[in-house]
Design a protein around this motif. Structure first.
Motif, PDB file in Angstrom:
ATOM      1  N   GLY A 265      40.819  41.256  40.901  1.00 32.66           N
ATOM      2  CA  GLY A 265      40.117  41.869  42.207  1.00 32.66           C
ATOM      3  C   GLY A 265      39.283  43.070  41.800  1.00 32.66           C
ATOM      4  O   GLY A 265      39.438  43.584  40.495  1.00 32.66           O
ATOM      5  N   GLU A 303      38.709  37.986  46.209  1.00 30.64           N
ATOM      6  CA  GLU A 303      39.890  37.972  44.949  1.00 30.64           C
ATOM      7  C   GLU A 303      40.187  36.675  44.291  1.00 30.64           C
ATOM      8  O   GLU A 303      39.964  35.743  45.044  1.00 30.64           O
ATOM      9  N   THR A 333      36.804  39.610  36.518  1.00 29.03           N
ATOM     10  CA  THR A 333      37.108  39.781  37.700  1.00 29.03           C
ATOM     11  C   THR A 333      35.987  39.556  39.100  1.00 29.03           C
ATOM     12  O   THR A 333      36.195  39.071  40.130  1.00 29.03           O
TER      13      THR A 333
END
Length: 368
Positions: A265, A303, A333
């Protein structure tokens, strides 16, 4: 990626002009040089090299054609030199004809065996694709990508596995690594996949699903064993079960001796270390109970979860250094799950220099 049989490589590469010119050029050179050489020099026996070269890249028809052309050239040499009726030239023609015939026969046998091998390989690949079905690209609010790297080059599937199932309000995922390799590993993997697909959408809770899978593994290893026999060939699997609700930004996890999932994330990478440690599936009854506890972790929009088997984190480079998955994943991410698994594949293969010691499976899941 699995390697195709040699027959596919050979058939997909049709001999071009450059390839065919080699035996034809050899025949022409032998004919010209033999005619121009003194009478005591005989190069005709070299003609046998033409069909011998052809058999390396072509099938029976072209080999027979080159062999016939070589025999005709030997006859032409005999006629040109006026020695066709001699025992020497007749023996050379007979030997060349015999060798060419044997080479054509070899081609026919080889092609028949390669066709049989191709059929067997196709059936095996189809069966493995049925067992390890591709995961859906989307499931509710989730985007999913997956990767499988078998340690055995010819295999599509080994002892690692993953599967997904939809319930009324969530997505359930399984990633596991069964004990054993080869056919034994595939057999245990097939059992676990079948048990998951049959029960994942029917069990009310993740705990009940874990109990069901553990019981299926234990039943399979014990069903034909007499009560007094010692269990020396037990089957088990490290596994992680996940339930991801559609509306709630969390993920419920049960880990059975499996490497922790990574959450990617904006805050970086963090491992989802469960507080409860459970035995692998198939060994749950050893401590007298098969009680499993699901733990809940935040899983917000945007996420990603990165699930993997130990074949990824235990992959070593030439100096024995393990692949640093968490460190590398820190740079991924903000990527789409497809881009994550593609980048992981490239990076892992570069780290191990193409030599994977164990099967590796990866699943990337992003909440949108």
């Amino acid at each position: 990626m699995p390697l195709r049989p040699l027959t596919l490589l050979r058939r997909s590469w049709q001999p071009g002009c450059t390839t065919v010119v080699l035996p034809l050029g050899l025949i022409a050179v032998v004919f010209v040089v033999d005619i121009l050489s003194p009478s005591h020099i005989h190069l005709g026996p070299l003609l046998v090299a033409a069909p011998a070269i052809t058999v390396a890249f072509a099938g029976a028809r072209l080999t027979a054609l080159i062999g016939a052309l070589a025999v005709a050239t030997q006859v032409a040499i005999g006629v040109e030199r006026g020695v066709l009726d001699t025992a020497n030239i007749q023996a050379q023609i007979g030997a060349l004809l015999l060798v060419s015939t044997l080479l054509v026969g070899f081609c026919l046998v080889r092609d028949r065996r390669e066709r049989k091998l191709h059929r067997m390989t196709s059936v095996a690949e189809a069966a493995q694709h049925v067992l390890l079905r591709p995961l859906p690209n989307r499931s509710g609010p989730l985007e999913i990508a997956h990767l499988y790297l078998p340690a055995e080059a010819e295999a599509e599937m080994g002892g690692d596995l993953y599967a997904a199932a939809r319930t009324a309000h969530s997505t359930r995922l399984l990633i596991a690594d069964v004990r054993g390799k080869g056919l034994a590993g595939i057999s245990h993997a097939a059992l676990l996949l079948g048990a998951f697909r049959a029960a994942a959408h029917r069990q009310a809770t993740l705990r009940n699903l874990a109990v069901h899978l553990d019981g299926a593994m234990r039943w399979d290893s014990a069903q034909w064993r007499a009560r007094d026999d010692t269990d020396t060939e037990e089957s088990f699997a490290t596994a992680m079960l996940l339930d991801i609700p559609d509306e709630e930004p969390v993920v419920h996890v049960i880990s059975c001796g499996h490497p922790p999932a990574l959450r990617l994330g904006r805050g970086g990478v963090s491992a989802l270390h469960p507080g409860a440690h459970h035995l692998p599936l198939g060994l749950g009854g050893l401590n007298g109970t098969s009680d499993y506890q699901a733990e809940t972790f935040p899983f917000e929009r945007g996420e990603q979860l990165l699930l993997y088997t130990d074949g990824v984190v235990e992959a070593r480079d030439a100096e024995g250094v393990f692949y640093p998955l968490a460190e590398r994943a820190a740079g991924w991410t903000q990527r789409h799950p497809d881009a994550v698994v593609r980048r992981l594949r490239e990076d892992l293969i570069a780290h191990i220099d193409g030599h994977l010691g164990d099967d590796a499976a990866v699943v990337a899941v992003r909440r949108t």
